[in-house]
Design a protein around this motif. Structure first.
Motif, PDB file in Angstrom:
ATOM      1  N   UNK A 126       0.817  -1.208   0.000  1.00 38.53           N
ATOM      2  CA  UNK A 126       0.000   0.000   0.000  1.00 38.53           C
ATOM      3  C   UNK A 126       0.853   1.260   0.000  1.00 38.53           C
ATOM      4  N   UNK A 127       1.919   1.277   0.774  1.00 41.44           N
ATOM      5  CA  UNK A 127       2.741   2.482   0.833  1.00 41.44           C
ATOM      6  C   UNK A 127       3.495   2.716  -0.474  1.00 41.44           C
ATOM      7  N   UNK A 128       3.726   1.672  -1.267  1.00 40.15           N
ATOM      8  CA  UNK A 128       4.358   1.856  -2.563  1.00 40.15           C
ATOM      9  C   UNK A 128       3.351   2.323  -3.605  1.00 40.15           C
ATOM     10  N   UNK A 129       2.140   1.828  -3.532  1.00 39.07           N
ATOM     11  CA  UNK A 129       1.136   2.177  -4.543  1.00 39.07           C
ATOM     12  C   UNK A 129       0.734   3.635  -4.455  1.00 39.07           C
ATOM     13  N   UNK A 130       0.807   4.225  -3.268  1.00 37.41           N
ATOM     14  CA  UNK A 130       0.486   5.638  -3.135  1.00 37.41           C
ATOM     15  C   UNK A 130      -0.949   5.921  -3.489  1.00 37.41           C
TER      16      UNK A 130
END
Length: 161
Positions: A126-130
């Protein structure tokens, strides 16, 4: 002298030309969208790490919803271009947009077959997908879980209960 019918010309070109152009655009758009970034997805899937205890994984439906929200103006612009193109080439813009949709569906089906073959679900943190960019610059790769890990099945669909 034969009687001529007076019919208004609906566009700058004939409908047949627009139809053939639309059919060609459908095929080209579907192929391009289905094949673009396939190597990137394959590399990510080959080197996917097992999801850790503290990884926050995001469902594809949530990613899709976030992507639609982040890109809604582009989607609206694409729709307006398709409608506007109907004045120049009737029947060409709609099939082009449909071809993009079919290409995305083919790509999702390809990823689903790969997940079934490897018996592992592919996720983006989730933190990579932004804000809904599942293949954006911040994404470093996939995480995997087993097929029994949650309520998803290969391809991203919900598990039927």
């Amino acid at each position: 002298m034969p009687a001529q019918t007076c019919s208004p010309r609906p566009a700058l070109s004939e409908r047949g030309i627009g139809g053939y152009t639309g059919a060609a655009l459908f095929v080209v758009c579907a192929a391009v969208v289905a094949l673009v970034r396939r190597r990137k997805y394959t590399e990510w899937a080959d080197r996917a790490a097992r999801a850790g205890k503290f990884d926050f994984l995001q469902d594809r439906a949530v990613t899709l919803r976030n992507w639609r929200r982040a890109n809604r103006w582009w989607l609206l612009a694409a729709f307006l271009v398709a409608v506007g193109s109907s004045f120049a080439l009737p029947g060409a813009g709609g099939p082009a947009l449909a071809g993009v949709g079919v290409g995305l569906w083919l790509k999702a089906a390809w990823l689903g077959r790969r997940e079934r073959r490897d018996d592992a679900l592919l996720w983006v943190r989730t933190d990579w997908a932004g804000t809904g960019h599942p293949v954006g610059k911040k994404v470093k790769g996939y995480r995997t879980t087993g097929t029994a890990a949650g309520d998803a099945v290969p391809g991203g669909a919900r598990r039927r209960r």
